[in-house]
Design an enzyme around this catalytic site. Structure first.
Site, short mmCIF file in Angstrom:
data_model
loop_
_atom_site.label_atom_id
_atom_site.label_comp_id
_atom_site.label_asym_id
_atom_site.label_seq_id
_atom_site.Cartn_x
_atom_site.Cartn_y
_atom_site.Cartn_z
CB SER A 133 3.85 -31.22 -18.88
OG SER A 133 5.21 -31.68 -18.30
N GLY A 134 4.66 -30.65 -15.57
CA GLY A 134 5.55 -29.98 -14.87
C GLY A 134 6.83 -29.54 -15.47
CG ASP A 135 10.50 -30.00 -17.52
OD1 ASP A 135 10.99 -29.35 -18.67
OD2 ASP A 135 11.38 -30.21 -16.53
CG ASP A 136 10.59 -28.06 -21.85
OD1 ASP A 136 10.10 -27.12 -21.39
OD2 ASP A 136 11.69 -28.43 -21.68
CB SER B 184 3.98 -26.50 -19.63
OG SER B 184 5.02 -26.70 -18.62
#
Length: 460
Positions: free
Chosen positions: A247-250, A281
């Protein structure tokens, strides 16, 4: 087999895929409940060529199958093919099953394929902070009972590239959609499906109870912001197991509303088990608690986690004005590699829903327990930053070995306004967490969600 659709008896001997091949043989799968009635998406005029818009077919299928809710429920089989669609709603006592070669594609035809919906009451704004409305998720449902989204690893592809570009270039008036958002639902299962290219968050159960998420793969470009993997939000009794998330976030973000809105709604996330999750991530956390935590987060149990090239392991995010609490958090058996920060607690997270938050609403962070952690190639062991008027208390860290990488900083433990203890931790922790013999606790009782045993079902 006999299928009851629109009151007509249809004898379905075989359903052809768009390429002319027969659909796969019946598939056995596990679910919270099996269904008495079955239909195939093509029964409703859908075309799986990746070009024909099938929103109407999905809507018609769900509407007609909803009549069987009181008669054993129904399942909609999505066969092999590429099924382009806009947002559509699910129904109660319903299973959406994706065959392994089925791909549900989020429409890029026009914005109207993703209709606008109001912000959530516990957020007051859209989840990305925009003050306008937000686009509905690709799969949506509210006020339901007994919903299953599953398959033998079929794919839901949001085709999010245009959304990402428009967000980056500030062309969006309203917030990006999620892939799945299910609201105010009891008995929800999401399993054995691959989610990819979501415009924003991937899986968002909110105000739900008795939730099982397992065997899910989530793939997002790691450079795209806000593409969170799984975000349980103001939910009770949840288990997340055996998932792979890039993911590009959490990878997993536990939430319960923000500032005065979350305080007013007052729905905590509690009784949450996270087990056997692998996360990639580089810019965010394996598990984040907050920053939207104003309704409270309690009794979270995290174990057997693998982290690869992540910004942080478990991160607590809160701020003055949040109110609420993060307490009774337990984690054990975490294996990490390529970690920027292993333990991170932030008491000064800057984002707010708007300027109406109460500056006297201070969050409580208490009874945070981490044990049995090994990490390689670590840059910073810990940043633990509580609030001057609301210290983070009851922190316990035990049996932890953090091996520093070539970019390791000289100051490994940076602790402010925190208190607790450590035991057998390397490198040596800060003075605020003195040595005390013994391991940090981890509850051995079962959560209620562990009593939910999945049944053996069939697509036939």
């Amino acid at each position: 087999m006999v299928f009851h659709i629109l009151g007509v008896v249809i004898i379905l001997l075989v359903s052809a895929s768009p390429s002319g091949r027969a659909d796969p043989a019946p598939v056995q799968y596990s679910a919270i409940n099996c269904r008495k009635h079955t239909a195939v998406l093509t029964d409703f005029g859908a075309v799986g060529d990746g070009k024909t818009l099938n929103t109407k077919a999905f809507e018609t299928a769900v509407a007609n199958l909803s009549q069987f809710a009181a008669d054993g429920g129904a399942q909609l089989i999505v066969p092999a093919g590429k099924w382009l669609t806009g947002s559509f709603n699910l129904t109660s006592h319903f299973t959406l099953f994706l065959h392994k070669d089925a791909v549900i594609l989020g429409s890029q035809v026009n914005m109207e394929d993703w209709p606008l919906v109001a912000p959530l009451p516990s957020f007051g704004t859209a989840a990305d902070g925009s003050t306008g409305a937000r686009h509905a998720s690709l799969l949506f449902g509210a006020n339901l009972t007994d919903v299953v989204i599953t398959g033998n690893n079929g794919t839901i592809d949001g085709q999010g590239a245009k959304w990402w570009d428009d967000f980056k270039n500030k062309k969006l008036k309203d917030a990006r959609p999620f892939l799945v958002e299910i609201q105010s639902t009891d008995q929800l299962q999401i399993s054995n499906v691959t989610f990819t290219n979501s415009p924003m968050w991937n899986v968002h159960p909110v105000y739900c109870s008795n939730v099982v998420i397992q065997g899910v793969t989530i793939l997002a470009p790691v450079e795209v912001p806000n593409t969170d993997g799984i975000n349980p939000d103001s939910c009770t009794n949840i288990r997340i197991e055996d998932c792979y998330i890039a993911s590009g976030d959490d990878c997993i973000a536990v939430k319960s509303g923000i500032d005065q809105y979350g305080i007013k709604v007052g729905k905590p996330t509690k009784q949450l088990a996270i087990r056997r999750v692998t996360c990639v991530s580089p810019d965010s956390a394996v598990v984040a608690l907050g920053s939207e935590m104003s309704g409270g987060i309690q009794d979270v149990r995290i174990e057997d986690v693998t982290a690869i090239n992540c910004q942080s392991g478990i991160r607590i995010k809160t701020a003055v004005g949040r109110g609420g609490y993060v307490k009774d958090i337990f984690a054990r058996r975490m294996t990490m590699s390529g970690m920027e920060k292993v333990f991170w607690m932030s008491g000064a997270y800057k984002s707010h829903a708007d300027g109406g938050f109460d500056p006297n609403a201070l969050p409580v962070v208490h009874n945070i327990n981490y044990r049995d952690v090994v990490a390689q190639n670590v840059t910073v062991s810990a940043i633990l930053d509580g609030l001057e008027k609301a210290h983070f208390t009851g922190i316990c860290i035990s049996n932890v070995t953090l091996n520093l990488g070539p970019a390791a900083r000289e100051l490994q433990w940076n602790c402010t306004n925190v208190s607790g203890t450590t035991s057998r931790v390397t490198p040596k922790p800060c003075d605020e967490l003195p040595e005390k013999a013994g391991d940090c606790p981890f509850p051995e009782d079962k959560l209620p969600i562990d009593d939910v045993v999945l049944k053996s079902c069939s697509t036939a």
